[in-house]
Scaffold this active site. Structure first.
Site, short mmCIF file in Angstrom:
data_model
loop_
_atom_site.label_atom_id
_atom_site.label_comp_id
_atom_site.label_asym_id
_atom_site.label_seq_id
_atom_site.Cartn_x
_atom_site.Cartn_y
_atom_site.Cartn_z
N ASN A 164 0.92 -1.26 0.06
CA ASN A 164 0.15 0.04 -0.08
C ASN A 164 0.81 1.34 0.01
O ASN A 164 0.38 2.22 -0.68
CB ASN A 164 -1.01 -0.14 1.28
CG ASN A 164 -0.30 -0.27 2.49
OD1 ASN A 164 0.91 -0.68 2.60
ND2 ASN A 164 -1.11 0.20 3.66
N GLU A 263 3.53 -4.86 12.28
CA GLU A 263 2.57 -3.82 12.06
C GLU A 263 1.54 -4.41 11.38
O GLU A 263 1.71 -4.66 10.11
CB GLU A 263 3.30 -2.67 11.66
CG GLU A 263 4.34 -1.91 12.26
CD GLU A 263 5.03 -0.83 11.82
OE1 GLU A 263 5.08 -0.48 10.42
OE2 GLU A 263 5.80 -0.22 12.54
N CYS A 297 -3.47 1.39 6.69
CA CYS A 297 -3.69 0.42 7.93
C CYS A 297 -4.36 1.30 8.80
O CYS A 297 -4.97 0.76 9.88
CB CYS A 297 -2.37 -0.32 8.45
SG CYS A 297 -0.91 0.83 8.61
N GLU A 475 7.53 0.49 16.46
CA GLU A 475 8.64 1.13 15.80
C GLU A 475 8.43 2.60 15.88
O GLU A 475 7.39 3.17 16.68
CB GLU A 475 8.53 0.73 14.35
CG GLU A 475 8.88 -0.82 14.39
CD GLU A 475 9.05 -1.51 12.93
OE1 GLU A 475 9.28 -0.61 12.07
OE2 GLU A 475 8.92 -2.65 12.88
P1 NDP Z 1 0.23 -9.27 3.35
O1 NDP Z 1 0.10 -9.74 4.79
O2 NDP Z 1 -0.50 -10.17 2.29
O3 NDP Z 1 1.62 -9.27 2.77
C1 NDP Z 1 2.85 -8.62 3.52
C2 NDP Z 1 4.03 -9.14 2.73
O4 NDP Z 1 4.20 -10.21 3.46
C3 NDP Z 1 4.19 -9.13 1.27
O5 NDP Z 1 5.76 -9.04 0.92
C4 NDP Z 1 3.96 -10.78 1.10
O6 NDP Z 1 4.50 -11.29 0.02
C5 NDP Z 1 4.46 -11.20 2.39
N1 NDP Z 1 4.05 -12.77 2.79
C6 NDP Z 1 2.94 -13.22 2.65
N2 NDP Z 1 2.81 -14.37 3.18
C7 NDP Z 1 4.17 -14.57 3.81
C8 NDP Z 1 4.39 -15.54 4.45
N3 NDP Z 1 3.85 -16.75 4.81
N4 NDP Z 1 5.84 -15.67 4.66
C9 NDP Z 1 6.88 -14.35 4.65
N5 NDP Z 1 6.16 -13.41 3.84
C10 NDP Z 1 4.65 -13.56 3.56
O7 NDP Z 1 -0.28 -7.64 3.21
P2 NDP Z 1 -0.55 -6.83 2.05
O8 NDP Z 1 0.36 -6.83 1.22
O9 NDP Z 1 -1.94 -7.26 1.56
O10 NDP Z 1 -0.85 -5.57 2.87
C11 NDP Z 1 -2.16 -5.31 3.41
C12 NDP Z 1 -1.96 -5.38 4.90
O11 NDP Z 1 -1.18 -4.78 5.54
C13 NDP Z 1 -3.44 -4.84 5.56
O12 NDP Z 1 -3.79 -5.96 6.43
C14 NDP Z 1 -3.05 -3.66 6.55
O13 NDP Z 1 -3.80 -3.30 7.41
C15 NDP Z 1 -1.70 -4.05 6.77
N6 NDP Z 1 -0.64 -2.87 6.79
C16 NDP Z 1 -0.39 -2.64 8.13
C17 NDP Z 1 0.30 -1.45 8.74
C18 NDP Z 1 0.57 -1.27 9.94
O14 NDP Z 1 1.56 -0.43 10.16
N7 NDP Z 1 -0.05 -1.82 10.84
C19 NDP Z 1 0.73 -0.50 7.46
C20 NDP Z 1 0.32 -1.11 6.07
C21 NDP Z 1 -0.35 -2.14 6.01
P3 NDP Z 1 3.49 -11.18 -1.21
O15 NDP Z 1 2.50 -10.09 -1.10
O16 NDP Z 1 4.42 -10.85 -2.29
O17 NDP Z 1 2.61 -12.48 -1.69
#
Ligand code: NDP
Length: 494
Positions: A164, A263, A297, A475
């Site tokens: 995002n 996060e 988020c 963080e």
């Molecule tokens: P995901 O959890 O789908 O993916 C995040 C990252 O983790 C991606 O690089 C993804 O790879 C990777 N990933 C997925 N599964 C695994 C695994 N089993 N092992 C290791 N890495 C893995 O999140 P999104 O990218 O869909 O982002 C949206 C989410 O992020 C929302 O829930 C949002 O709320 C949260 N978010 C939280 C924030 C905060 O500060 N609390 C800030 C911004 C977003 P790939 O996608 O390449 O498969």
């Protein structure tokens, strides 16, 4: 119409991984697709488990090499050069981020890339200024002893970022990790590899030693992400993404007892009291619901408004939502596309669910029709829903799109109870002109961050993170330095 102000930096060449100072662009690839029109932007080199292993080994070797012997001041000077170089290549970074996400030019310029560069400078300054603890102690023989602590790096750090705010959220972890002397293996989301690939180039250009910053592209399960988080020689994982992914990573990390900073997701509430400045509350809530097409988020997906103001508030919010211009990044639009067609399907399934759960769709609820190439993109209408029960799935589950549910409340106690009735706990926004109420309600929110009469006002030094399903640890500022450091106590008998 979709005029691209700056050329996409990876047009016609595959995006490489960076491992041990070597750009790797052979092996399996996957496609990077534009969310604006569905066109192929580039192919991306996917790291398999063997390449991830090479990256982790390169990081370990870097820690034992010249990088591990640099002083904090020397390391941080290098990070300031990273910031400068990002600023010199600013337009390329903006173009890369926009190509991957479709976000508006204004947001990419003022927030994503500007803050990404600022992260390197800010953490260089903080790490340089950090002191350490010192305790004198008495000993039975009367000579005494002196304890002092030194901040050592944690070791090899895996940084996993979402799509995002790809550059902002990756640099937010990479910068403090490097400032503390660690070596990093970073994996961006497969949806948004481009700005991270440019960062890899910048690291090389300014002379960051080989292996200190490694970049592996790929997916999560069964791909680079899983290989990285389960690697036995990774010491710490800084992850931003969905709560369910965080739980999966936690399981993978358990065997080698890695340090974790998470996060995660949110289902954030905005509380609007009848004594609030009406215009400010409406425009602030517009921002908190629809920024980045609802893909932040910190966004509010649940808006609770004190009953005397509720109907007027819903009308005005809907009027604002209908006025939002939906379009491509270079068209002066307010709302770009969602990240992908797949994510749009997920958000649309909640639009349908809201109707099935007997909600009223006050505005939006569908997909805009442009009659041009944008119909191949992932655009969606901003949507406001009312009338759902508090236990409806649309009120309970994170949707991560431009949608909110607006519900009335009758007392401060009820507002607090409704806001806290969720398994998430990331942020809350409180709108009121009553100062006592502002402090009282803010403290009762079960979240990591509260804004009073604003939203997403961030000082990099403040703690950032969530409670419950929204995260683990904090963080930001010294909290980041604490996570990325292993303090060691040295006790000297005098
Ligand atoms: P995901 O959890 O789908 O993916 C995040 C990252 O983790 C991606 O690089 C993804 O790879 C990777 N990933 C997925 N599964 C695994 C695994 N089993 N092992 C290791 N890495 C893995 O999140 P999104 O990218 O869909 O982002 C949206 C989410 O992020 C929302 O829930 C949002 O709320 C949260 N978010 C939280 C924030 C905060 O500060 N609390 C800030 C911004 C977003 P790939 O996608 O390449 O498969």
């Amino acid at each position: 119409m979709l005029t691209q102000a700056y050329p996409y930096p990876f047009a016609g060449r595959p995006l490489p991984c960076l491992v041990g100072g070597e750009l790797v662009s052979h092996g399996r690839t996957f496609e990077n697709i534009s969310p604006v029109n569905g066109a192929l932007l580039a192919t991306v080199t996917e790291a398999d488990a063997a390449l991830v292993d090479r990256a982790v080994r390169a990081a370990r070797a870097a820690l034992r090499g010249p990088w591990g012997r640099l002083s904090t001041a020397e390391r941080c000077n290098l990070l300031r050069k990273v910031a400068e170089r990002i600023e010199q290549r600013f337009d390329e970074f903006v173009s890369a981020e926009i190509a991957d996400t479709g976000k508006t030019l204004e947001q990419a310029r003022s927030l994503d890339i500007a803050r990404g560069a600022a992260n390197f400078r800010a953490y260089a300054d903080l790490a340089t200024a950090r002191g350490s603890e010192c305790f004198e102690m008495a000993t039975p023989d009367g000579r005494g002893a002196l304890n002092y602590s030194v901040h050592k790096p944690v070791g090899v750090v895996a940084v996993i970022a979402p799509w995002n705010m790809p550059f902002l959220l990756m640099t937010w972890k990479v910068a403090p990790a490097l400032a503390c002397g660690n070596a990093v293996v970073a994996k961006p989301s497969e949806e948004t590899p481009s700005s991270a690939a440019l960062l890899a180039e910048v690291m090389q250009e300014v002379g960051v030693p080989p292996g200190v910053f490694n970049l592996v592209h790929g997916f999560g399960p069964g791909s680079a992400g899983e290989a990285l988080v389960s690697h036995p020689d990774v010491n710490a994982i800084a992850f931003t993404g969905e709560s369910a992914t965080g739980a999966a990573i936690m399981r993978s990390a358990a065997d080698s007892v890695k340090a974790l900073s998470f996060e995660l997701g949110g289902k954030n509430a905005a509380l609007v009291f009848a004594d609030a400045d009406f215009e400010a509350a409406v425009s602030g809530t517009m921002r908190s619901v629809f920024s980045n097409c609802g893909q932040v988020c910190l966004c509010s997906e649940r808006v609770y408004v004190e009953r005397p103001m509720h109907a007027r508030f819903v009308d005005e919010l809907a009027r604002g939502a209908r006025r939002l211009k939906i379009g491509g990044p270079y068209e002066g639009a307010d709302l770009g596309p969602l990240i992908s067609r797949a994510h749009r399907e997920k958000v649309l399934s909640y639009y349908r669910l809201a109707r099935e759960e007997h909600g009223e769709i006050v505005c939006g609820g569908g997909v805009p029709a442009f009659g041009d190439e944008r119909d191949g993109g992932a655009f969606i209408e901003p949507t406001i829903v009312t009338g759902l029960a508090e236990d409806a799935r649309c009120v309970k589950e994170e949707i991560f799109g431009p949608i909110c549910h607006v519900a009335p409340f009758d007392s401060e106690e009820q507002a607090v109870q409704m806001a806290n009735a969720t398994r998430y706990g990331l942020t809350a926004a409180v709108w009121t002109s009553n100062l006592q109420r502002a402090h009282r309600v803010a403290r009762q929110m079960e979240v990591g961050m509260v804004w009073v009469n604003d939203w997403y006002l961030r000082d990099l030094r403040t703690p950032f993170g969530g409670v419950k399903l929204s995260g683990l640890g904090r963080e930001g500022g010294m909290h980041s330095l604490a996570f990325f450091s292993a303090p060691m106590n040295i006790c000297v008998k005098l």
